[in-house]
Design a protein around this motif. Structure first.
Motif, mmCIF file in Angstrom:
data_model
loop_
_atom_site.group_PDB
_atom_site.id
_atom_site.type_symbol
_atom_site.label_atom_id
_atom_site.label_comp_id
_atom_site.label_asym_id
_atom_site.label_seq_id
_atom_site.Cartn_x
_atom_site.Cartn_y
_atom_site.Cartn_z
ATOM 1 N N TYR A 75 8.805 -4.858 -11.670
ATOM 2 C CA TYR A 75 10.219 -4.692 -12.047
ATOM 3 C C TYR A 75 10.337 -4.188 -13.483
ATOM 4 O O TYR A 75 11.165 -3.330 -13.790
ATOM 5 N N ARG A 76 9.498 -4.740 -14.368
ATOM 6 C CA ARG A 76 9.562 -4.289 -15.772
ATOM 7 C C ARG A 76 9.201 -2.805 -15.881
ATOM 8 O O ARG A 76 9.780 -2.078 -16.693
ATOM 9 N N GLN A 77 8.246 -2.370 -15.069
ATOM 10 C CA GLN A 77 7.866 -0.958 -15.092
ATOM 11 C C GLN A 77 9.030 -0.097 -14.604
ATOM 12 O O GLN A 77 9.318 0.964 -15.178
ATOM 13 N N ALA A 136 0.831 -1.213 0.000
ATOM 14 C CA ALA A 136 0.000 0.000 0.000
ATOM 15 C C ALA A 136 0.862 1.258 0.000
ATOM 16 O O ALA A 136 0.572 2.235 -0.709
ATOM 17 N N ALA A 137 1.945 1.257 0.791
ATOM 18 C CA ALA A 137 2.817 2.432 0.852
ATOM 19 C C ALA A 137 3.500 2.680 -0.493
ATOM 20 O O ALA A 137 3.585 3.830 -0.962
ATOM 21 N N CYS A 138 3.990 1.618 -1.130
ATOM 22 C CA CYS A 138 4.647 1.774 -2.437
ATOM 23 C C CYS A 138 3.649 2.257 -3.489
ATOM 24 O O CYS A 138 3.982 3.104 -4.339
ATOM 25 N N ARG A 139 2.424 1.740 -3.433
ATOM 26 C CA ARG A 139 1.414 2.187 -4.407
ATOM 27 C C ARG A 139 1.080 3.667 -4.188
ATOM 28 O O ARG A 139 0.833 4.397 -5.153
ATOM 29 N N ALA A 142 10.733 5.256 -10.431
ATOM 30 C CA ALA A 142 11.227 3.909 -10.734
ATOM 31 C C ALA A 142 11.512 3.108 -9.477
ATOM 32 O O ALA A 142 11.184 1.915 -9.392
ATOM 33 N N GLU A 143 12.103 3.744 -8.462
ATOM 34 C CA GLU A 143 12.457 3.019 -7.240
ATOM 35 C C GLU A 143 11.219 2.503 -6.518
ATOM 36 O O GLU A 143 11.252 1.418 -5.912
ATOM 37 N N ASP A 146 18.584 2.141 -17.111
ATOM 38 C CA ASP A 146 19.944 1.960 -16.605
ATOM 39 C C ASP A 146 19.984 1.354 -15.201
ATOM 40 O O ASP A 146 21.059 1.216 -14.619
ATOM 41 N N ASP A 147 18.824 0.995 -14.650
ATOM 42 C CA ASP A 147 18.768 0.442 -13.302
ATOM 43 C C ASP A 147 19.133 -1.044 -13.350
ATOM 44 O O ASP A 147 18.282 -1.919 -13.512
ATOM 45 N N ALA A 148 20.419 -1.306 -13.211
ATOM 46 C CA ALA A 148 20.893 -2.686 -13.284
ATOM 47 C C ALA A 148 20.340 -3.527 -12.144
ATOM 48 O O ALA A 148 20.116 -4.734 -12.297
ATOM 49 N N GLY A 149 20.100 -2.903 -10.974
ATOM 50 C CA GLY A 149 19.601 -3.643 -9.823
ATOM 51 C C GLY A 149 18.193 -4.165 -10.011
ATOM 52 O O GLY A 149 17.891 -5.316 -9.687
#
Length: 334
Positions: free
Chosen positions: A185-187, A149-152, A162-163, A194-197
């Motif tokens: 992750y795809r989003q 919920a927090a990430c959304r 992106a993070e 460039d986000d290799a992680g």
């Protein structure tokens, strides 16, 4: 102006010129520190911030910036103290509460970190970063639904964050909602290619999904390598190491997991039973919270290098200057 354009070396030169002309210009010291930190030189930035504070002891923004840099190099107690000093000077400074949360989170004081992030949100309800970071802490303490919920909420406030998409993926995977995690992750990768992680996490999770076969997973790994590994390969890959057959080989191990962690449980017997007459062991440790296992590993190698807070280029140069013959990456895509 140069800083905003991303011309960091030129900006550093201009700030140093300003300081040479007016040594007591605290703002120039502060801004120089910001650019040095952005260049991946947090230790140099901290020295400059300290000079700014000597010139202007009540300079809240400098304490805040210094707290961020101290966190970056793993000096969490000093970072917490710096952030608390900002809050004493400026209680409604949302960014200081946010940075305090980061330092507390890195030190493992998770409940206090959540409280700091909540205070940042109370001051600034549109602080997407604070929601994102609360999400990371909540999933660490097993509150996965609250983390999701927090990430959304962070994404609602900033759809191109992106993070937050990346951290949403982590929370979803902990709920074993793998397809949704992979989509998150795809989003994140679509927003920041460039986000290799984030791409590494995607690769790792593909192995657990029933949707992808081995050929598709291999193709994704090769795509990661093409984008993130090949550009780092120099045209000149020659090694200048001494070629004497009588000297000890220098073996380097790189890991953030030289601590109580499964990697170390497997690695310790290997380190402790290497033939030290033939091998010289180097450990490059990106360990932010060392423990008893860290100390045991430190005693098991010849040379211990802490690389916490160092930029990638600086780490690469350190490894080259150590003359490592065989370098082992202990992380992979996990």
């Amino acid at each position: 102006a140069l800083k905003e354009k991303g011309q960091l070396d030129e900006a550093i030169t201009s700030y140093r010129d300003a300081i040479r002309l007016k040594p007591d210009l605290a703002g120039a010291h502060n801004n120089l520190g910001v650019v040095l930190e952005r260049k991946g030189l947090p230790a140099e930035a901290i020295a400059v911030y300290r000079q700014a504070i000597r010139l202007k002891p009540e300079y809240a923004e400098v304490y805040n910036n210094m707290g961020s840099a101290l966190t970056e190099i793993g000096q969490f107690d000093e970072a917490i103290a710096a952030c608390r000093q900002v809050i004493r000077l400026k209680p409604d400074y949302a960014k200081a509460h946010y940075n305090l949360g980061i330092a507390l989170q890195r030190k493992g004081q998770l409940d206090e970190a959540i409280a700091a992030y909540r205070q940042a949100i109370w001051i600034n309800p549109d602080d997407a970063g604070a929601y994102n970071n609360i999400g990371t802490v909540l999933h660490k303490i097993g509150q996965f639904d609250e983390a999701i919920a927090a990430c959304r909420q962070a994404i609602r406030l900033r759809p191109d964050y992106a993070e937050a998409h990346y951290n949403l993926g982590i929370a979803l995977e902990r709920r074993w909602q793998l397809d949704e995690a992979i989509a998150a992750y795809r989003q994140a990768i679509w927003i920041n290619p460039d986000d290799a992680g984030a791409y590494s996490n995607l690769l790792f999770k593909l192995n657990y999904s029933t949707t992808f076969d081995a050929e598709a997973i291999l193709a994704e790994h090769r795509a990661w390598s093409d984008r993130h590994a090949l550009p780092l390969m120099s045209d000149d890959n020659s090694h200048a190491n001494e070629r004497s057959p009588d000297r000890r080989l220098r073996i380097g191990y790189v890991s953030p997991d030289f601590r109580s962690h499964s990697v170390s449980y497997f690695l310790l017997p290997l380190l402790e039973h290497h033939d030290r007459r033939m091998l010289e062991l180097f450990c490059y440790a990106n360990v932010q919270r060392p423990d008893d296992v860290t100390e045991r590993i430190r005693r098991s190698c010849d040379i211990w290098r802490s690389i916490v807070g160092l930029a990638d280029d600086a780490i690469a140069q350190l490894i080259r200057s150590d003359g490592i013959d065989i370098l082992v990456d202990l992380s992979g895509h996990t």
